[in-house]
Design a protein around this motif. Structure first.
Motif, PDB file in Angstrom:
ATOM      1  N   MET A  24       0.829  -1.205   0.000  1.00 28.27           N
ATOM      2  CA  MET A  24       0.000   0.000   0.000  1.00 28.27           C
ATOM      3  C   MET A  24       0.869   1.262   0.000  1.00 28.27           C
ATOM      4  SD  MET A  24      -3.004  -1.236  -0.203  1.00 28.27           S
ATOM      5  CE  MET A  24      -2.700  -2.940  -0.711  1.00 28.27           C
ATOM      6  N   LEU A  64      -6.987  -1.190   0.503  1.00 27.14           N
ATOM      7  CA  LEU A  64      -7.044  -0.408  -0.728  1.00 27.14           C
ATOM      8  C   LEU A  64      -7.901   0.836  -0.534  1.00 27.14           C
ATOM      9  CD1 LEU A  64      -7.471  -3.261  -3.380  1.00 27.14           C
ATOM     10  CD2 LEU A  64      -5.444  -1.839  -3.039  1.00 27.14           C
ATOM     11  N   ALA A  71     -10.529  -0.548  -6.796  1.00 22.21           N
ATOM     12  CA  ALA A  71     -10.436  -1.961  -7.145  1.00 22.21           C
ATOM     13  C   ALA A  71     -11.218  -2.240  -8.416  1.00 22.21           C
ATOM     14  CB  ALA A  71     -10.965  -2.837  -6.012  1.00 22.21           C
ATOM     15  N   ALA A 136     -13.992   0.563  -2.010  1.00 18.10           N
ATOM     16  CA  ALA A 136     -12.883   0.430  -2.964  1.00 18.10           C
ATOM     17  C   ALA A 136     -13.368   0.070  -4.364  1.00 18.10           C
ATOM     18  CB  ALA A 136     -11.899  -0.636  -2.478  1.00 18.10           C
TER      19      ALA A 136
END
Length: 661
Positions: A24, A64, A71, A136
């Motif tokens: 990340m 995320l 995503a 996400a």
């Protein structure tokens, strides 16, 4: 999307959880905004039938979201877990020779299998219900690279499904017999149960049967996609759907048919660094996927940061090439630049495939180039949503592709090579080109190019005739208009329903010997024809070029015919590249098609993207020398000094400029 997306495939299941936090951090520093995640997670989230373990994946998506990384969430169905084929071996596909394909790689399922579809559908229901409202989620990534490894299945399940498909198409077996010309070689069917896929046979198979099986196989794979998509739509009607096409153009999958079933078209592109013309081939693929939804921006879903692992010789991308080829995709309409993959695998078949974060870590050339590109992409957010416009269209048709490369023809033909021969002169002349299906609306195109359209319907012929009648220009190449959509010859021979439009008839095909050539004269310019020649009888068309040797000496090779308010051209051979460039330069000049920017040095690509109130000129130097480009008016380079307009742009080798005007 509010900006050009940047990122890649992320496979956290391959790594311990203590690695995820580092991922990340490094993604954020590299400017990553979108990752494809969960593509090969089925065995991990459903370790046993009906037992789901999503806890670890919850943590991935939460990380995320916390990092503000979107995503592209996969349905996880691309590679069934080993337990599925253990419990149901009948889901495994078979080749035409009867050999069963086993687990141990990926995509080991028969597309027609109701058992596979049942288990895949159950999983998609779980994924959609659990993550449909996750912060996400930006995009659904349905399946993955459909038709990559199993392009068709010839098992008994597929045979049953093929017969169902044929009944829907032809209704009764006598109509099938007529369409397949089964009076030939005693192939007449008396009952549907006698009909099989075109399995390995003693000699040449029935071409109409093979063509229909290619159509069916595309539809069977597409049904897997639409089944999953429809489940997702019930849960998340407002989340866009995509699936990634593979290669620049993938023969088993009709991208035009599939694009109509998607919200966003995406492509996996892997040009070969060893091939000096690979960027031209890439350009053709990018123009096709952009055209598949009539100019809508598309996503470059996968590319390699450097070397791949699956060619016989896997060349790394030299410094600057990854940046150049990424910007080429953006220039040709992409609103996303993603890679396979984020972190280089430690094991498995793709461990030597390069990644955004290599084995050697963040302090590497590749990762530095990735970070630099991420910063450039972030600085050009205003490009998002702008579109590319074209006045030239090249027609590509999947059923024609399946048919024209069939057996027992006058000579083997490579349709993509034919497309390349017609497309490359336009690319080199800085002329933007759309790639369209034959049934597309041709309004607005000055020039339409039709290479080797062997399979030609009356409806397509009518579209081409109307284009020329209204003042357009058409160029058709040899071995076109030969058969209808059931592989039956058009009465009177080629070019079939185009005879009046082209003002000629083809009496005989004269393919050249392997690697043979034939002399040509194009209005006093000598050259060579490649691959093919034909005995053409003009019926109103004027010979602009002639063959100069052999049995066809003095006969027409390049013909021009006025029709209505427009003009139709015909090539009875493939002129060598320099002569093909001369032909296309003349044809497009007569059609009134100008380059994006005249007078550019060789090797420089120019594409313009248009917004509501401004446009952007992207210049890419594919050559090996520094060049200077004079602009028609001062412009701001978004990758350079954004505060100072310039009238001259200097491009280093592999250099890029993004100019706002």
């Amino acid at each position: 999307m509010p900006r050009i997306m940047f990122g890649g495939d992320y496979n956290p299941e391959q790594w311990p959880e203590d690695v995820w936090a580092e991922d990340m951090k490094l993604m954020a520093e590299a400017g990553v905004s979108l990752v494809s995640v969960g593509i090969f997670a089925w065995a991990r989230v459903e370790p046993r039938p009906g037992e789901y373990d999503f806890g670890w994946f919850d943590r991935v998506l939460d990380l995320l979201a916390e990092a503000d990384i979107g995503a592209s969430l996969a349905t996880m169905t691309a590679s069934p877990p080993p337990w599925l084929s253990r419990l149901h071996p009948e889901v495994l596909p078979r080749r035409a020779d009867g050999v069963r394909l086993w687990p141990g790689a990926r995509q080991h399922y028969c597309p027609s299998s109701p058992i596979y579809r049942e288990y895949a559908g159950r999983l998609v229901e779980q994924v959609a219900a659990r993550y449909g409202n996750h912060p996400a989620l930006r995009l659904w990534h349905v399946g993955n690279e459909y038709g990559c490894h199993v392009r068709a299945c010839y098992c008994d399940v597929s045979a049953t499904d093929f017969r169902r498909w044929l009944r829907e198409r032809y209704h009764d077996v006598e109509a099938l017999n007529a369409a397949w010309s089964t009076a030939f070689w005693s192939q007449r069917y008396g009952d549907w149960s006698e009909v099989l896929p075109p399995r390995t046979a003693p000699t040449f198979g029935n071409p109409a049967q093979k063509l229909d099986f290619a159509r069916f196989s595309n539809d069977a794979i597409l049904a897997c996609y639409t089944m999953e998509r429809d489940i997702l739509r019930r849960y998340t009607p407002d989340v866009p759907m995509t699936t990634n096409f593979i290669g620049l153009v993938h023969k088993p999958i009709d991208s035009f048919r599939w694009a109509a079933e998607q919200d966003v078209v995406s492509l996996d592109s892997y040009p070969d660094p060893y091939d000096p013309g690979t960027h031209v081939d890439a350009g053709f693929g990018y123009d096709l996927v952009r055209s598949a939804r009539r100019g809508q921006p598309w996503l470059l879903m996968e590319q390699a940061p450097s070397a791949v692992n699956w060619r016989e010789r896997n060349a790394p991308k030299p410094p600057g090439v990854m940046r150049l080829w990424s910007w080429q995709a953006v220039a040709q309409g992409a609103d996303g630049v993603l890679f396979f993959q984020w972190r280089q695998a430690a094991g498995g078949a793709e461990k030597f495939h390069s990644a955004m974060l290599p084995h050697a870590g963040a302090h590497t050339r590749i990762h530095r180039e990735v970070r630099d590109l991420g910063a450039e992409i972030a600085a050009t957010a205003e490009l998002a949503g702008t579109r590319v416009r074209a006045e030239v269209a090249l027609l590509h048709d999947w059923p024609n592709w399946w048919a024209v490369e069939g057996e027992a023809h006058p000579a083997p033909l490579d349709l993509l090579a034919a497309h390349r021969a017609h497309y490359a002169p336009l690319f080199d002349a800085h002329v933007t080109c759309d790639v369209l299906p034959p049934d597309a609306d041709l309004a607005g195109y000055r020039l339409v190019i039709v290479p080797n359209l062997y399979l030609l319907s009356a409806a397509t012929a009518a579209v081409l005739r109307e284009h020329v009648r209204r003042g357009g220009t058409l160029l058709v190449s040899y071995f076109s208009g030969v058969v209808d959509d059931t592989e039956r010859l058009h009465p009177g021979g080629a070019p079939g329903p185009l005879r009046d439009l082209l003002g000629l008839r083809v009496e005989e095909f004269w393919p050249l010997p392997a690697d043979g050539t034939i002399g040509l004269d194009l209005d006093g310019r000598p050259g060579r024809g490649l691959e093919w020649s034909e005995w053409v009888e003009p019926a109103g068309a004027q010979a602009i070029g002639t063959f100069t040797e052999g049995e066809l000496a003095g006969r027409p090779a390049v013909l021009r015919h006025s029709y209505g308010a427009g003009t139709a051209w015909y090539l009875a051979t493939r002129p060598e590249p320099a002569l093909m460039r001369a032909v296309l330069d003349r044809v497009r000049a007569e059609a009134g098609v100008a380059p994006v920017l005249p007078g550019l040095p060789d090797g420089v690509q120019a594409v313009r993207r248009h917004g509501v109130d401004r446009s952007y000129l992207l210049l890419l130097n594919h050559g090996g020398a520094e060049v200077t480009v004079a602009l028609p008016a001062p412009a701001v380079d978004l990758l350079g000094d954004a505060d100072r307009p310039t009238g001259l742009v200097t491009l280093a080798p592999r250099g890029v400029a993004v100019l706002r005007s």
